[in-house]
Every structure is written in C-alpha cells, then in structure tokens.
Scaffold this motif. Structure first.
Motif, PDB file in Angstrom:
ATOM      1  N   GLU A 177     -19.848  17.907  -9.948  1.00 35.82           N
ATOM      2  CA  GLU A 177     -18.773  18.028  -8.958  1.00 35.82           C
ATOM      3  C   GLU A 177     -17.955  16.741  -8.883  1.00 35.82           C
ATOM      4  O   GLU A 177     -16.725  16.783  -8.759  1.00 35.82           O
ATOM      5  CB  GLU A 177     -19.362  18.355  -7.591  1.00 35.82           C
ATOM      6  CG  GLU A 177     -19.964  19.756  -7.503  1.00 35.82           C
ATOM      7  CD  GLU A 177     -20.549  20.034  -6.126  1.00 35.82           C
ATOM      8  OE1 GLU A 177     -20.139  19.358  -5.165  1.00 35.82           O
ATOM      9  OE2 GLU A 177     -21.407  20.916  -6.015  1.00 35.82           O
ATOM     10  N   SER A 180     -15.688  16.577 -11.849  1.00 30.44           N
ATOM     11  CA  SER A 180     -14.580  17.521 -11.676  1.00 30.44           C
ATOM     12  C   SER A 180     -13.546  16.991 -10.690  1.00 30.44           C
ATOM     13  O   SER A 180     -12.331  17.071 -10.931  1.00 30.44           O
ATOM     14  CB  SER A 180     -15.120  18.871 -11.201  1.00 30.44           C
ATOM     15  OG  SER A 180     -14.066  19.788 -10.955  1.00 30.44           O
ATOM     16  N   LEU A 181     -14.022  16.432  -9.583  1.00 24.44           N
ATOM     17  CA  LEU A 181     -13.107  15.879  -8.572  1.00 24.44           C
ATOM     18  C   LEU A 181     -12.340  14.683  -9.120  1.00 24.44           C
ATOM     19  O   LEU A 181     -11.136  14.536  -8.875  1.00 24.44           O
ATOM     20  CB  LEU A 181     -13.891  15.465  -7.329  1.00 24.44           C
ATOM     21  CG  LEU A 181     -14.325  16.597  -6.391  1.00 24.44           C
ATOM     22  CD1 LEU A 181     -15.295  16.081  -5.342  1.00 24.44           C
ATOM     23  CD2 LEU A 181     -13.121  17.244  -5.723  1.00 24.44           C
ATOM     24  N   SER A 189      -9.680  15.961 -11.361  1.00 25.61           N
ATOM     25  CA  SER A 189      -8.618  16.596 -10.575  1.00 25.61           C
ATOM     26  C   SER A 189      -7.740  15.552  -9.893  1.00 25.61           C
ATOM     27  O   SER A 189      -6.504  15.671  -9.879  1.00 25.61           O
ATOM     28  CB  SER A 189      -9.228  17.526  -9.532  1.00 25.61           C
ATOM     29  OG  SER A 189      -8.220  18.148  -8.755  1.00 25.61           O
ATOM     30  N   LYS A 219      -5.479  13.983 -12.413  1.00 31.96           N
ATOM     31  CA  LYS A 219      -4.381  14.886 -12.766  1.00 31.96           C
ATOM     32  C   LYS A 219      -3.346  14.927 -11.641  1.00 31.96           C
ATOM     33  O   LYS A 219      -2.128  14.934 -11.899  1.00 31.96           O
ATOM     34  CB  LYS A 219      -4.916  16.295 -13.002  1.00 31.96           C
ATOM     35  CG  LYS A 219      -3.869  17.306 -13.478  1.00 31.96           C
ATOM     36  CD  LYS A 219      -3.315  16.920 -14.838  1.00 31.96           C
ATOM     37  CE  LYS A 219      -2.496  18.039 -15.464  1.00 31.96           C
ATOM     38  NZ  LYS A 219      -1.351  18.459 -14.648  1.00 31.96           N
ATOM     39  N   LEU A 220      -3.794  14.932 -10.394  1.00 29.42           N
ATOM     40  CA  LEU A 220      -2.875  14.929  -9.254  1.00 29.42           C
ATOM     41  C   LEU A 220      -2.075  13.632  -9.220  1.00 29.42           C
ATOM     42  O   LEU A 220      -0.885  13.639  -8.889  1.00 29.42           O
ATOM     43  CB  LEU A 220      -3.648  15.108  -7.952  1.00 29.42           C
ATOM     44  CG  LEU A 220      -4.192  16.517  -7.681  1.00 29.42           C
ATOM     45  CD1 LEU A 220      -5.140  16.504  -6.501  1.00 29.42           C
ATOM     46  CD2 LEU A 220      -3.049  17.498  -7.437  1.00 29.42           C
ATOM     47  N   LYS A 257       0.749  18.180  -3.292  1.00 30.61           N
ATOM     48  CA  LYS A 257      -0.177  17.466  -4.184  1.00 30.61           C
ATOM     49  C   LYS A 257      -0.731  16.219  -3.506  1.00 30.61           C
ATOM     50  O   LYS A 257      -1.902  15.864  -3.708  1.00 30.61           O
ATOM     51  CB  LYS A 257       0.526  17.108  -5.491  1.00 30.61           C
ATOM     52  CG  LYS A 257       0.810  18.300  -6.380  1.00 30.61           C
ATOM     53  CD  LYS A 257       1.434  17.884  -7.696  1.00 30.61           C
ATOM     54  CE  LYS A 257       1.772  19.107  -8.555  1.00 30.61           C
ATOM     55  NZ  LYS A 257       0.551  19.875  -8.920  1.00 30.61           N
ATOM     56  N   LYS A 285      -3.391  17.451  -1.117  1.00 31.76           N
ATOM     57  CA  LYS A 285      -4.561  17.907  -1.878  1.00 31.76           C
ATOM     58  C   LYS A 285      -5.331  16.712  -2.432  1.00 31.76           C
ATOM     59  O   LYS A 285      -6.572  16.693  -2.420  1.00 31.76           O
ATOM     60  CB  LYS A 285      -4.108  18.816  -3.019  1.00 31.76           C
ATOM     61  CG  LYS A 285      -5.252  19.414  -3.817  1.00 31.76           C
ATOM     62  CD  LYS A 285      -4.731  20.364  -4.877  1.00 31.76           C
ATOM     63  CE  LYS A 285      -5.874  20.962  -5.683  1.00 31.76           C
ATOM     64  NZ  LYS A 285      -5.385  21.890  -6.743  1.00 31.76           N
ATOM     65  N   ARG A 286      -4.619  15.714  -2.917  1.00 30.34           N
ATOM     66  CA  ARG A 286      -5.259  14.513  -3.458  1.00 30.34           C
ATOM     67  C   ARG A 286      -6.053  13.791  -2.373  1.00 30.34           C
ATOM     68  O   ARG A 286      -7.185  13.343  -2.605  1.00 30.34           O
ATOM     69  CB  ARG A 286      -4.193  13.576  -4.025  1.00 30.34           C
ATOM     70  CG  ARG A 286      -4.725  12.219  -4.484  1.00 30.34           C
ATOM     71  CD  ARG A 286      -3.582  11.360  -5.018  1.00 30.34           C
ATOM     72  NE  ARG A 286      -4.021  10.023  -5.323  1.00 30.34           N
ATOM     73  CZ  ARG A 286      -4.109   9.038  -4.432  1.00 30.34           C
ATOM     74  NH1 ARG A 286      -3.766   9.286  -3.166  1.00 30.34           N
ATOM     75  NH2 ARG A 286      -4.532   7.844  -4.786  1.00 30.34           N
ATOM     76  N   GLN A 292      -9.226  15.688  -1.676  1.00 29.13           N
ATOM     77  CA  GLN A 292     -10.199  15.552  -2.755  1.00 29.13           C
ATOM     78  C   GLN A 292     -10.795  14.150  -2.801  1.00 29.13           C
ATOM     79  O   GLN A 292     -11.959  13.980  -3.175  1.00 29.13           O
ATOM     80  CB  GLN A 292      -9.547  15.902  -4.101  1.00 29.13           C
ATOM     81  CG  GLN A 292      -9.233  17.385  -4.233  1.00 29.13           C
ATOM     82  CD  GLN A 292      -8.828  17.771  -5.634  1.00 29.13           C
ATOM     83  OE1 GLN A 292      -8.581  16.930  -6.485  1.00 29.13           O
ATOM     84  NE2 GLN A 292      -8.753  19.065  -5.882  1.00 29.13           N
TER      85      GLN A 292
END
Length: 250
Positions: free
Chosen positions: A28, A31-32, A35, A38-39, A175, A178-179, A182
């Motif tokens: 996890e 993955s975070l 992500s 990418k953000l 974004k 969301k960033r 996360q």
C-alpha cells in the motif's frame, strides 16, 4: 508438551498474520508513493499549462489592442481623406463650372459647330479625384471588415481560453486535494507498518526463546523425557551415595 504446542501454535499464527500485514502495508505504501509522485507530475504539468495559457492570453490581448488601434487609425485617416477629397471635388467642380460660363460669355459672338464643354483638363482631374475617393472608401470598408474578423477571432480565443483555464484550474484543485489526502494516508500507513513490524519482531524474538525447549532439533519429545528422567536418576544416585541412604523417587 501441551504448553509448548500451544505457545508454538499461537506464535506461528501471530508471525504469519504480522508478516502478511507488513507485506500488505508495504504494498500500500509503494502504491501511495507512486500515486503521489504521479499527482505531483500531473499538477506540475497543469500549473505549467495554466501559466502558458495566461501568457498566451496576455500576448493576444496586447496584439489585439495594437491591431485595433492601428485599424482605427487607418479608418480615421481614410474617412478624413474622403472628406478632404470630396471637398476638393466640390471646389473644383464649382471652379470649372464658373470658368466655363465666363469663357462662354466671352466667346458668345462667335459661331461654333459644337457647344462649349469647358476645359478638357477639368474632366481628367475630377475623374482622378473621384477614383482617389473611391480607393479611400474601399480602404475604409476593408479595414473595418478586417477589424471585425480579427475581433471575432480574438473573442472566440478568449472564450475558449477562459473555459480551458477554468477546466485546468478545477482539475488542479482536485489533484491537489487528492494528493493531500494520500500524503496523510501515506503517513498513517508508515506509522502502521512501523508498529506492525515491531509486533512481528517481538513474535520472532519470542519464537527464538521457544526454540531451545519446544522446537524439534532432531530429538523427539519421548527422547527428551527419557533424557530428563535419566538426569534425575543420576542425580538421585549421586545423592544416595553422598548421604548413605535411599532417596525417595522424585
């Protein structure tokens, strides 16, 4: 034996659960982190696009204002020229008309086969000025048409740019939010994996403590019991010899 079996079973289950939990948490976290990266990349691209769009709007506005001012000047000059030439035509026509009348009166006693039409050069000058007036009128009309087309194109560009900028700004806001979420989740997962890893380490440490007495190291349980009994009997025999009497079985 019962106690060892129970402790080993419990410890094995704990080690298995904690190992799976640590592996899942690391997955996890990976993955975070991917992500979030990418953000960050997408947000940077959006910010750059918005900045470029704003710069394009500013440049287009400057060019439009300069072009509009130039077209206005051309239109004003064309109008002024038409007015001046029209006035000149009126003066010339009046002058030639009066000059023709005066010449006709002076030559009245004479007999001409054709009526007097004024001086021949007057017609050429007047026609030339009329052509000039027409040219200035055409220039005014074409400049106005070009200005209208340029303004229409600019208005469309501004409308499209405004919509594009609003869309990118909304996307960037989404974004960014969301960033942030996360990043908070990433911090929590790192805390979780740290705590779970400590629990796993504790279970592994306890397993190492259980090994000497509970884990099979090539000797069966019956063999360990027999060896223990032999050790006890040997101690009893030694004690009996020392005190010179029988020692009850332990």
């Amino acid at each position: 034996k019962g106690w060892c079996d129970s402790e080993l079973a419990t410890n094995e289950q704990t080690r298995r659960e904690k190992t799976k939990a640590v592996e899942a948490l690391h997955a996890e976290i990976d993955s975070l982190e991917a992500s979030v990266a990418k953000l960050n990349e997408d947000s940077a691209a959006l910010s750059k696009a918005v900045a470029e769009l704003n710069a394009a709007v500013e440049q287009a506005t400057r060019l439009r204002q300069a072009e509009k001012a130039k077209n206005q000047q051309v239109t004003d000059d064309a109008k002024a020229a038409q007015t001046a030439v029209t006035q000149a035509l009126a003066v010339l026509k009046n002058f030639y008309a009066k000059a023709g009348e005066a010449t006709a009166l002076l030559q009245a006693p004479r007999t001409f086969s054709k009526p007097y039409k004024g001086q021949d050069m007057s017609g050429g000058v007047i026609k030339m000025l009329e052509v000039v007036t027409s040219d200035f009128a055409k220039l005014e009309a074409s400049t106005k048409a070009a200005e209208a087309a340029a303004q229409s194109e600019y208005d469309k560009f501004m409308t499209d740019s405004k919509m594009n900028a609003a869309s990118k700004a909304k996307d960037l806001e989404h974004k960014t939010s969301k960033r942030q979420n996360q990043l908070q989740a990433l911090t929590q997962k790192k805390d979780d994996v740290e705590g779970t890893q400590k629990e796993l380490d504790a279970a592994l440490t306890y397993f190492d403590k259980l090994k000497p007495s509970c884990v099979d190291s090539g000797v069966t349980y019956e063999q360990r019991v027999a060896r223990r009994n032999a050790e006890i009997k040997s101690l009893q025999d030694a004690l009996r010899i020392l005190i010179g009497q029988d020692v009850p079985g332990i």
